[in-house]
Design an enzyme around this catalytic site. Structure first.
Site, PDB file in Angstrom:
ATOM      1  N   LEU A  93       9.193  10.040 -16.541  1.00 38.93           N
ATOM      2  CA  LEU A  93       8.796  11.443 -16.351  1.00 38.93           C
ATOM      3  C   LEU A  93       7.446  11.722 -16.999  1.00 38.93           C
ATOM      4  N   THR A 142       0.019  -2.011  -3.535  1.00 37.19           N
ATOM      5  CA  THR A 142      -0.948  -1.230  -2.757  1.00 37.19           C
ATOM      6  C   THR A 142      -1.953  -2.116  -2.030  1.00 37.19           C
ATOM      7  N   ASP A 143      -2.559  -1.554  -0.985  1.00 41.14           N
ATOM      8  CA  ASP A 143      -3.624  -2.282  -0.286  1.00 41.14           C
ATOM      9  C   ASP A 143      -4.914  -2.351  -1.118  1.00 41.14           C
ATOM     10  N   GLU A 144      -4.994  -1.489  -2.161  1.00 41.80           N
ATOM     11  CA  GLU A 144      -6.245  -1.425  -2.931  1.00 41.80           C
ATOM     12  C   GLU A 144      -6.541  -2.717  -3.686  1.00 41.80           C
ATOM     13  N   TYR A 180      -7.320   1.167 -11.703  1.00 46.13           N
ATOM     14  CA  TYR A 180      -6.000   1.262 -11.069  1.00 46.13           C
ATOM     15  C   TYR A 180      -5.706   0.009 -10.253  1.00 46.13           C
ATOM     16  N   SER A 181      -6.620  -0.340  -9.340  1.00 49.44           N
ATOM     17  CA  SER A 181      -6.302  -1.464  -8.444  1.00 49.44           C
ATOM     18  C   SER A 181      -6.272  -2.788  -9.203  1.00 49.44           C
ATOM     19  N   ALA A 182      -7.105  -2.889 -10.257  1.00 50.96           N
ATOM     20  CA  ALA A 182      -7.079  -4.118 -11.068  1.00 50.96           C
ATOM     21  C   ALA A 182      -5.732  -4.250 -11.779  1.00 50.96           C
ATOM     22  N   LYS A 216      -2.869  -2.956 -10.749  1.00 48.84           N
ATOM     23  CA  LYS A 216      -1.843  -3.282  -9.742  1.00 48.84           C
ATOM     24  C   LYS A 216      -1.961  -4.756  -9.330  1.00 48.84           C
ATOM     25  N   TYR A 234     -15.476  13.976  -1.562  1.00 46.44           N
ATOM     26  CA  TYR A 234     -16.351  13.109  -2.358  1.00 46.44           C
ATOM     27  C   TYR A 234     -17.456  12.504  -1.475  1.00 46.44           C
ATOM     28  N   ARG A 283      -9.502   5.594   5.030  1.00 44.30           N
ATOM     29  CA  ARG A 283      -8.191   5.203   4.514  1.00 44.30           C
ATOM     30  C   ARG A 283      -7.260   5.043   5.715  1.00 44.30           C
ATOM     31  N   ASP A 338     -19.627  11.829  -5.700  1.00 42.14           N
ATOM     32  CA  ASP A 338     -18.733  10.753  -5.265  1.00 42.14           C
ATOM     33  C   ASP A 338     -17.954  10.158  -6.443  1.00 42.14           C
ATOM     34  N   GLY A 385     -17.725   3.854  -8.011  1.00 43.64           N
ATOM     35  CA  GLY A 385     -17.155   2.612  -7.466  1.00 43.64           C
ATOM     36  C   GLY A 385     -16.249   2.839  -6.262  1.00 43.64           C
TER      37      GLY A 385
HETATM   38  P1  NAD Z   1       3.477   8.658  -8.497  1.00 48.09           P
HETATM   39  O1  NAD Z   1       2.364   8.697  -9.486  1.00 48.09           O
HETATM   40  O2  NAD Z   1       3.730   9.856  -7.653  1.00 48.09           O
HETATM   41  O3  NAD Z   1       4.863   8.355  -9.260  1.00 48.09           O
HETATM   42  C1  NAD Z   1       4.968   7.377 -10.247  1.00 48.09           C
HETATM   43  C2  NAD Z   1       6.308   7.573 -10.944  1.00 48.09           C
HETATM   44  O4  NAD Z   1       6.436   6.545 -11.937  1.00 48.09           O
HETATM   45  C3  NAD Z   1       6.425   8.908 -11.687  1.00 48.09           C
HETATM   46  O5  NAD Z   1       7.694   9.471 -11.438  1.00 48.09           O
HETATM   47  C4  NAD Z   1       6.282   8.537 -13.151  1.00 48.09           C
HETATM   48  O6  NAD Z   1       6.984   9.403 -14.028  1.00 48.09           O
HETATM   49  C5  NAD Z   1       6.861   7.123 -13.166  1.00 48.09           C
HETATM   50  N1  NAD Z   1       6.347   6.304 -14.262  1.00 48.09           N
HETATM   51  C6  NAD Z   1       5.053   6.163 -14.656  1.00 48.09           C
HETATM   52  N2  NAD Z   1       4.976   5.324 -15.702  1.00 48.09           N
HETATM   53  C7  NAD Z   1       6.234   4.914 -15.971  1.00 48.09           C
HETATM   54  C8  NAD Z   1       6.807   4.022 -16.917  1.00 48.09           C
HETATM   55  N3  NAD Z   1       6.048   3.406 -17.825  1.00 48.09           N
HETATM   56  N4  NAD Z   1       8.137   3.809 -16.892  1.00 48.09           N
HETATM   57  C9  NAD Z   1       8.934   4.454 -15.982  1.00 48.09           C
HETATM   58  N5  NAD Z   1       8.443   5.317 -15.081  1.00 48.09           N
HETATM   59  C10 NAD Z   1       7.116   5.540 -15.068  1.00 48.09           C
HETATM   60  O7  NAD Z   1       3.230   7.365  -7.625  1.00 48.09           O
HETATM   61  P2  NAD Z   1       3.548   7.117  -6.072  1.00 48.09           P
HETATM   62  O8  NAD Z   1       2.414   7.609  -5.274  1.00 48.09           O
HETATM   63  O9  NAD Z   1       4.923   7.576  -5.797  1.00 48.09           O
HETATM   64  O10 NAD Z   1       3.491   5.515  -6.036  1.00 48.09           O
HETATM   65  C11 NAD Z   1       4.670   4.736  -6.277  1.00 48.09           C
HETATM   66  C12 NAD Z   1       4.302   3.274  -6.217  1.00 48.09           C
HETATM   67  O11 NAD Z   1       3.761   2.975  -4.925  1.00 48.09           O
HETATM   68  C13 NAD Z   1       3.226   2.860  -7.224  1.00 48.09           C
HETATM   69  O12 NAD Z   1       3.542   1.594  -7.701  1.00 48.09           O
HETATM   70  C14 NAD Z   1       1.940   2.831  -6.408  1.00 48.09           C
HETATM   71  O13 NAD Z   1       1.024   1.890  -6.938  1.00 48.09           O
HETATM   72  C15 NAD Z   1       2.480   2.374  -5.052  1.00 48.09           C
HETATM   73  N6  NAD Z   1       1.710   2.816  -3.873  1.00 48.09           N
HETATM   74  C16 NAD Z   1       1.366   4.129  -3.711  1.00 48.09           C
HETATM   75  C17 NAD Z   1       0.712   4.522  -2.535  1.00 48.09           C
HETATM   76  C18 NAD Z   1       0.342   5.961  -2.281  1.00 48.09           C
HETATM   77  O14 NAD Z   1      -0.368   6.245  -1.314  1.00 48.09           O
HETATM   78  N7  NAD Z   1       0.795   6.921  -3.076  1.00 48.09           N
HETATM   79  C19 NAD Z   1       0.395   3.567  -1.564  1.00 48.09           C
HETATM   80  C20 NAD Z   1       0.743   2.223  -1.781  1.00 48.09           C
HETATM   81  C21 NAD Z   1       1.421   1.863  -2.938  1.00 48.09           C
HETATM   82  O1  DAU Z   2      -4.412   2.861  -0.586  1.00 49.61           O
HETATM   83  C1  DAU Z   2      -3.247   3.105  -1.319  1.00 49.61           C
HETATM   84  C2  DAU Z   2      -3.573   4.006  -2.486  1.00 49.61           C
HETATM   85  O2  DAU Z   2      -3.796   5.295  -1.951  1.00 49.61           O
HETATM   86  C3  DAU Z   2      -2.493   4.029  -3.544  1.00 49.61           C
HETATM   87  O3  DAU Z   2      -2.357   2.752  -4.106  1.00 49.61           O
HETATM   88  C4  DAU Z   2      -2.834   5.041  -4.641  1.00 49.61           C
HETATM   89  O4  DAU Z   2      -1.778   5.120  -5.574  1.00 49.61           O
HETATM   90  C5  DAU Z   2      -3.030   6.386  -3.978  1.00 49.61           C
HETATM   91  O5  DAU Z   2      -3.411   7.345  -4.947  1.00 49.61           O
HETATM   92  C6  DAU Z   2      -4.097   6.293  -2.897  1.00 49.61           C
HETATM   93  O6  DAU Z   2      -5.406   6.041  -3.470  1.00 49.61           O
HETATM   94  P1  DAU Z   2      -6.719   6.763  -2.900  1.00 49.61           P
HETATM   95  O7  DAU Z   2      -7.751   6.743  -3.950  1.00 49.61           O
HETATM   96  O8  DAU Z   2      -7.078   6.240  -1.569  1.00 49.61           O
HETATM   97  O9  DAU Z   2      -6.094   8.244  -2.688  1.00 49.61           O
HETATM   98  P2  DAU Z   2      -6.674   9.697  -3.018  1.00 49.61           P
HETATM   99  O10 DAU Z   2      -5.748  10.668  -2.387  1.00 49.61           O
HETATM  100  O11 DAU Z   2      -7.011   9.869  -4.457  1.00 49.61           O
HETATM  101  O12 DAU Z   2      -8.045   9.711  -2.190  1.00 49.61           O
HETATM  102  C7  DAU Z   2      -8.066   9.448  -0.803  1.00 49.61           C
HETATM  103  C8  DAU Z   2      -9.508   9.476  -0.358  1.00 49.61           C
HETATM  104  O13 DAU Z   2      -9.999  10.829  -0.462  1.00 49.61           O
HETATM  105  C9  DAU Z   2     -10.435   8.653  -1.246  1.00 49.61           C
HETATM  106  O14 DAU Z   2     -11.442   8.080  -0.425  1.00 49.61           O
HETATM  107  C10 DAU Z   2     -11.055   9.663  -2.197  1.00 49.61           C
HETATM  108  C11 DAU Z   2     -11.104  10.923  -1.359  1.00 49.61           C
HETATM  109  N1  DAU Z   2     -10.957  12.197  -2.094  1.00 49.61           N
HETATM  110  C12 DAU Z   2      -9.894  12.331  -2.922  1.00 49.61           C
HETATM  111  C13 DAU Z   2      -9.705  13.492  -3.629  1.00 49.61           C
HETATM  112  C14 DAU Z   2      -8.535  13.648  -4.575  1.00 49.61           C
HETATM  113  C15 DAU Z   2     -11.849  13.235  -1.875  1.00 49.61           C
HETATM  114  O15 DAU Z   2     -12.822  13.119  -1.101  1.00 49.61           O
HETATM  115  N2  DAU Z   2     -11.658  14.394  -2.583  1.00 49.61           N
HETATM  116  C16 DAU Z   2     -10.643  14.571  -3.454  1.00 49.61           C
HETATM  117  O16 DAU Z   2     -10.545  15.659  -4.077  1.00 49.61           O
END
Ligand code: NAD
Ligand code: DAU
Length: 354
Positions: free
Chosen positions: A34, A133-135, A159-161, A163, A216, A223, A290, A293
């Protein structure tokens, strides 16, 4: 039968819990620390459901994880828990190293010790599925083929490093100890219960609040978008039929530049919740500095999971984004609680008597 998931109060994890319990009678143990991203209010419909057992705690707490494994004897562990927001990882990377790398390592250690003591059949049936993640693959230029599972890892943000490091640890635990692991590398998710720090929910809630819509740079970063329920069904399928030690790319074949996404959200809001003054939501779009990176393009080649496991997304981008915008319009209370921070008191208020 029982499964243990981590991070089940976050965006994808909570969608997975709701989806899983909508179609299974299996007990689901949900371990979540949480953090700011964990929101138990999302799971309020399960409050009196004995199939959902919530445990607040850290995946890095080996003793806690070991005790949950001994007590509940899950047939599988699915690791969603992570720090997930790229911008936060740029401002303060430490939490990402701690949870995504150290946390995954400690979780793997606890699982390995538990798994190695299981009887032969239990060992053979056990699964550890790591959600990634694809990142981790880095950035593509225009025209380059989409990421396949054999693409080199070239992570560019903290983040991606972090993961990528976790994926390598998972791989090593299979290769070295024989732990029965599976890894999924998914593209950008969107859908209900998405925390409004990420692009799509941020644009919806800012648009409705009359605030600027911050894009940005030139907004032409690409994406590859997948509706969250499709990600959940892919994870279920990989858990059920994936080959041990393999990774599966998951994506929706929906590459879109950010600016197009923002215009789509604005157009849907113009249709579903027109402004009283007749102005278009797109007038709120603002170009901002922006992301450092900033990866230019992600694209997932999801043909392996389709070919080997028969998985395909059910939603098109058009159907998924319409459902998503409608969901945010229908759930102003959830949004208000997230924005005010009131969701963090949910546990105390709702579970005080438990
Ligand atoms: P999120 O940030 O919404 O949720 C992460 C959850 O993990 C939260 O409930 C948080 O409380 C919990 N958490 C964080 N640190 C913790 C710890 N040390 N121990 C236990 N719980 C902990 O993330 P999300 O977007 O739901 O992503 C979930 C997974 O999917 C992640 O591993 C992320 O890398 C991966 N992922 C996300 C996306 C995306 O677009 N959101 C895409 C591909 C992969
Ligand atoms: O590709 C999978 C990943 O997608 C996951 O692993 C991550 O956990 C998830 O957060 C997401 O990462 P991104 O960086 O792609 O998502 P985000 O929503 O932060 O941003 C999406 C795109 O939009 C990115 O190119 C940055 C841009 N952006 C984002 C925000 C928050 C903007 O232009 N303005 C914004 O305010």
């Amino acid at each position: 039968m029982t499964i243990l998931i981590t991070g089940g109060a976050g965006f994808i994890g909570a969608n997975f819990v709701l989806d899983w319990l909508a179609q299974s009678s299996e007990l689901l143990i949900n371990l979540d620390k949480l953090t700011y991203a964990g929101n138990l209010e999302t799971l309020s419909s399960l409050q009196d459901d004995a199939r959902h057992v919530f445990a607040q705690g850290d995946i890095a707490d080996t003793e806690l994880v070991a005790s949950l494994l001994v007590k509940h004897q899950p047939r599988a562990v699915i690791n969603f828990a992570a720090e997930s927001h790229v911008d936060r990882s740029i401002h303060s990377p430490e939490d990402f190293i701690q949870t995504n790398i150290v946390g995954t390592f400690r979780l793997l250690e606890a699982v390995r010790h538990h798994w190695s003591a299981l009887p032969d059949q239990g060992k053979a049936d056990f699964r550890f599925l790591h959600v990634s993640t694809d990142e981790v693959y880095g950035s593509l230029s225009a025209g380059e083929p989409a990421f396949t599972e054999t693409h080199a890892y070239e992570p560019n943000s903290p983040y991606s490093a972090s993961k990528a490091a976790s994926d390598h640890l998972v791989r090593a635990y299979h290769h070295t100890y024989g732990l029965p692991v599976l890894t999924t590398n998914c593209s950008n998710n969107y859908g209900p219960y998405h925390f409004p720090e990420k692009l799509i929910p941020l644009m919806i809630v800012n648009a409705l609040a009359g605030k600027p819509l911050p894009v940005y740079g030139d907004g032409m970063q690409v994406r590859d978008w997948l509706y969250v329920k499709d990600h959940c069904s892919a994870i279920r399928r990989v858990l059920e039929a994936g080959t041990l030690g393999q990774t599966y790319n998951v994506g929706g074949w929906n590459e879109k530049p950010n600016l197009e996404i923002v215009h789509t959200v604005c157009a849907l809001l113009d249709e579903l919740r027109p402004k009283a003054d007749g102005r278009r939501y797109a007038t709120q779009i603002t170009s901002v500095k922006d992301r450092p990176g900033h990866d230019r393009r992600y694209a997932i080649d999801a043909s392996k999971i389709e070919r080997e496991l028969g998985w395909k997304p059910a939603e098109t981008f058009e159907s998924g984004i319409r459902k998503t915008v409608q969901w945010y319009l229908d759930h102003p209370e959830w949004v208000a609680h997230v924005q005010s921070g009131a969701y963090r008191e949910w546990v105390q208020t709702q579970y005080a008597a438990a």
